[in-house]
Enzyme design. Sequence first.
Site, PDB file in Angstrom:
ATOM      1  N   LYS A 154       3.852  15.348   9.596  1.00 18.36           N
ATOM      2  CA  LYS A 154       3.062  15.870   9.229  1.00 18.36           C
ATOM      3  C   LYS A 154       3.688  16.531  11.265  1.00 18.36           C
ATOM      4  O   LYS A 154       3.625  17.804  11.555  1.00 18.36           O
ATOM      5  CB  LYS A 154       1.328  15.785   9.722  1.00 18.36           C
ATOM      6  N   SER A 162      10.914  14.150  -6.560  1.00 19.10           N
ATOM      7  CA  SER A 162      10.200  15.396  -5.324  1.00 19.10           C
ATOM      8  C   SER A 162       8.896  15.469  -5.970  1.00 19.10           C
ATOM      9  O   SER A 162       7.704  15.883  -5.366  1.00 19.10           O
ATOM     10  CB  SER A 162      10.815  16.643  -6.597  1.00 19.10           C
ATOM     11  N   VAL A 179      11.993   8.401  -4.386  1.00 16.95           N
ATOM     12  CA  VAL A 179      11.748   7.522  -5.756  1.00 16.95           C
ATOM     13  C   VAL A 179       9.986   6.658  -6.051  1.00 16.95           C
ATOM     14  O   VAL A 179       9.550   5.961  -6.800  1.00 16.95           O
ATOM     15  CB  VAL A 179      12.204   6.915  -6.721  1.00 16.95           C
ATOM     16  N   GLY A 180       9.026   6.691  -4.894  1.00 19.46           N
ATOM     17  CA  GLY A 180       7.937   6.456  -5.053  1.00 19.46           C
ATOM     18  C   GLY A 180       8.242   4.653  -4.091  1.00 19.46           C
ATOM     19  O   GLY A 180       9.219   4.838  -3.052  1.00 19.46           O
ATOM     20  N   ASP A 211      -3.171   0.412  -1.135  1.00 22.33           N
ATOM     21  CA  ASP A 211      -1.571   0.339  -1.856  1.00 22.33           C
ATOM     22  C   ASP A 211      -0.942  -0.306  -3.344  1.00 22.33           C
ATOM     23  O   ASP A 211       0.000  -0.655  -3.997  1.00 22.33           O
ATOM     24  CB  ASP A 211      -0.608   1.167  -1.182  1.00 22.33           C
ATOM     25  N   HIS A 230     -15.777  36.250   5.022  1.00 21.57           N
ATOM     26  CA  HIS A 230     -14.419  37.415   5.075  1.00 21.57           C
ATOM     27  C   HIS A 230     -14.036  38.121   6.310  1.00 21.57           C
ATOM     28  O   HIS A 230     -15.160  38.365   6.847  1.00 21.57           O
ATOM     29  CB  HIS A 230     -14.690  38.418   4.045  1.00 21.57           C
TER      30      HIS A 230
END
Length: 462
Positions: free
Chosen positions: A49, A179, A267-268, A308, A441
């Site tokens: 980031k 991607s 690719v992961g 993970d 707004h």
Amino acid sequence: MNFDVIVIGSGPGGYVTAIRASQLGLKTAIVEKESLGGVCLNWGCIPTKALLKSAQVFEYIQHAEDFGITVKDANADFKGIINRSRGVADGMSKGIEFLMKKNKIEVIDGFAKIKADKKIDVIDSDGKTAEYSANHIIIATGARSRELPNLPQDGEKIIGYRKAMTLPKAPKKMVVVGSGAIGVEFAYFYNSMGVDVTIVEYMPNIVPLEDIDISKQLGRTFKKAGINVMTNASVESVDTSGDGCKVLVKTKKGEETIDCDIVLSAVGIVANIEGIGLEEVGIATDKGRILVNDYYQTNIPGYYAIGDVLPTQALAHVASAEGITCVEKIAGHNPEKIDYNNIPGCTYCSPEIASVGYTEQAAKDAGYEVKVGKFPFSASGKASAAGHKDGFVKVIFDTKYGEWLGCHMIGYNVTEMIAEAVVGRKLETTGYEILKAVHPHPTMSEAVMEAVADAYDEVIHI
């Protein structure tokens, strides 16, 4: 030494778990073989980031005239950008050290291997082994970059995400394979740095897990930025014998060779479960992931796993939530099970992507009759004033009950907007309630209300 809880791994799953365990009055230790904060803090979420922010600032400067400001001779100092990213990561890691001390958590440096009878061996950098025991052992060892057989990473010409964050200089040409979030974030960063970037994606659209409208919008934006996007394509081989790389890509039209300096494999990921003692203890796995129940206990009592290493979404906030749920259950609380269909996903390329819940197609496949609304940021006054008119908000509701099935956004700062949809879905908010909740707004967030209005045929501004 004996503890109530030992956490193995100090990423956003591990360190959050350890802190919550300590808050609950459990004597806690955490084992880390590298740096506190794990991959996310040191080599993933945070430093990427920082890189992306530098890219965005550089883009702002390049388009300063659009805002009535003249800037001369602006150049991207690639080394300086990399150094800033590393500095941000280092500062965050020191913050985790402080949190460990604050919460009286024992930090054990080394590589942990679990053993029977709720014990672990920790091997330090000198090769010395020490044994520890705990009533509860939580595995939070995370994951690493996945390597394809035909795309072995050498760390020089074929690299993973870690090396991509510390290159000594920007290459002239780069091929990004994959991607997903990692692939498109680095594609955006390096393209912003002036690198000729090609994305190779096996699926028909980039960011293939996103709603199809999001994928198509990002594809258009990337192509407009000069990124070569190849879908329905696969890398067959990479020849690194010369000065650069010759990438053989197979497409529907045939094979073609792309010359580049560096190939980034995105690719992961692969779970870090090898060599940590799972087999010796008898902990069950399937397809490279640890199997657990709803509260993250493995098949062996006293052993747990989060993050993970599980077959759940590989996201930092998922790991943190799993860890908190796990230790609250250990402490005798009655935590609510995690709803994995209400997990937000964020991708920080430019434009950003944020989504939660069903895609339109998934909702239809699940048997819902749907109302769909979209509001383009080109119709947003705040987006126009900010100079970020690309993108839109898309909402999906169940026609029968008004249930908010999904929300998908692409545009400036949308990762800060998705929480409205997450909270709304958690509270079982209907589309009508969102529509009648007055939004301020001008803001980007009022696009959510406008998209809902579109779904209910009440939209004003398009």
